[in-house]
Structure formats: C-alpha cells, structure tokens
Design a protein around this motif. Structure first.
Motif, PDB file in Angstrom:
ATOM      1  N   ARG A  24       0.792  -1.318  -0.129  1.00 30.58           N
ATOM      2  CA  ARG A  24      -0.183   0.045  -0.121  1.00 30.58           C
ATOM      3  C   ARG A  24       0.746   1.195   0.241  1.00 30.58           C
ATOM      4  N   LEU A  25       1.971   1.329   0.853  1.00 39.25           N
ATOM      5  CA  LEU A  25       2.768   2.430   0.785  1.00 39.25           C
ATOM      6  C   LEU A  25       3.614   2.627  -0.500  1.00 39.25           C
ATOM      7  N   GLN A  26       4.035   1.625  -1.285  1.00 40.76           N
ATOM      8  CA  GLN A  26       4.436   1.668  -2.610  1.00 40.76           C
ATOM      9  C   GLN A  26       3.520   2.392  -3.713  1.00 40.76           C
ATOM     10  N   SER A  27       2.402   1.656  -3.436  1.00 39.45           N
ATOM     11  CA  SER A  27       1.114   2.064  -4.328  1.00 39.45           C
ATOM     12  C   SER A  27       1.047   3.403  -4.388  1.00 39.45           C
ATOM     13  N   ARG A  28       0.851   4.212  -2.921  1.00 36.84           N
ATOM     14  CA  ARG A  28       0.646   5.478  -2.993  1.00 36.84           C
ATOM     15  C   ARG A  28       1.805   6.459  -3.511  1.00 36.84           C
TER      16      ARG A  28
END
Length: 171
Positions: A24-28
């Motif tokens: 999720r952090l990488q996607s953001r």
C-alpha cells in the motif's frame, strides 16, 4: 501434522499482512509520482495544443491515473465546470483504481483547487497553479517514497516476526 500446518498458515498470514501494508505504501508513492507527471503533461498540452479542455484532458496519462483524466475529460465534455468534473472524476477513479483510495484529504484538496483554476482564469494563473500543485505533489511523493523505504521494510519484517512469534507460541 495438523499443528504444523496451523503454524505454517499463521506464519504465512502474518507475513502476507506485512507485505500487503508495505505494498500500500509503495502504491501511494507510485500514484503521487504518476500524478505529478500527468499534471505536467496536461499543462504542456494546454499551452501548446489549442484544443478544448475536455480533449486535452482525455488520453493525457498512462497507468493508474488514466482513469482520473479520462473521467475528467468526460465530465468536461458533458458541460460540467472543471472543479465539479474533477471531483466527480476523483470519485470515479476511487471506484475504478484502488490506488486512489490511498490519497489523503490534503492531496485531494490540492487537486480540487488546481481543477478550480482551470478554464476560468488566464493561462498565466493556470501555470502558477500547476507549478504550485506539482511542487507540492513532488514533496508528497518524495515523502511517500521515504515512508515506503523505511516503513515498508518495517512492515514486512514485523509481519514475519509476528508470524514467527505466534508460531513459537503455538509449539
């Protein structure tokens, strides 16, 4: 045998939860970087292509942000004001692309303020708004990238460690 299988399942679930949080952090971070690029391309097209705003907005981006710009162009083509069309496009992008759900209220507000300047002001004011938006989004993207590199590693490690701890307790 069943106990070992249960231990392996618990370990795998905890590890997967850590990996999901890191993803999720990488996607953001990727979404914010893609937004910066798409706003730059949009403003460049506004400056050099003498087309209606809805035609400039459509097919302006690639990847996950394409849904946002296509919906924005469709809203403009339907006769909506740019701010209203962009708000609707963000809502549609939330439904179409899961990555948009990771945008925070501050980032959404920045995008809506930018959309409010489109079409209603001169090109110089629109350029200034776009420059402000891109600089702020770049800062947010760098921050998200740093969070991803630090917190992502922590989330993955904690998932594995929690899984190992529960597995040990189950023994």
């Amino acid at each position: 045998m069943q106990k070992i299988l249960a231990i392996l399942i618990v370990f795998a679930l905890c590890t997967a939860m850590g990996m999901k949080s890191a993803a999720r952090l990488q996607s953001r971070a990727k979404l914010l970087s893609a937004l910066v690029l798409s706003v730059r391309r949009f403003m460049m097209a506004m400056e050099y292509e003498k087309k209606p705003l809805y035609r400039i907005a459509q097919n302006r981006a690639y990847g996950q942000v394409q849904a946002l710009w296509d919906a924005f162009g469709a809203g403009l083509a339907a006769g909506k004001a740019p701010a209203d069309a962009f708000a609707q496009a963000m809502a549609q992008a939330d439904e179409a692309v899961r990555g948009f759900l990771s945008l925070r209220r501050e980032e959404r507000q920045l995008l809506l303020e930018f959309a409010g300047t489109l079409g209603g002001t001169d090109l110089k004011t629109q350029r200034a708004g776009a420059a402000l938006l891109t600089s702020r989004l770049e800062e947010l993207a760098e921050t998200a990238q740093r969070e991803n590199s630090v917190k992502g590693r922590v989330y993955r490690t904690m998932g594995m460690l929690c899984g190992a701890a529960v597995a040990i307790l189950m023994l």
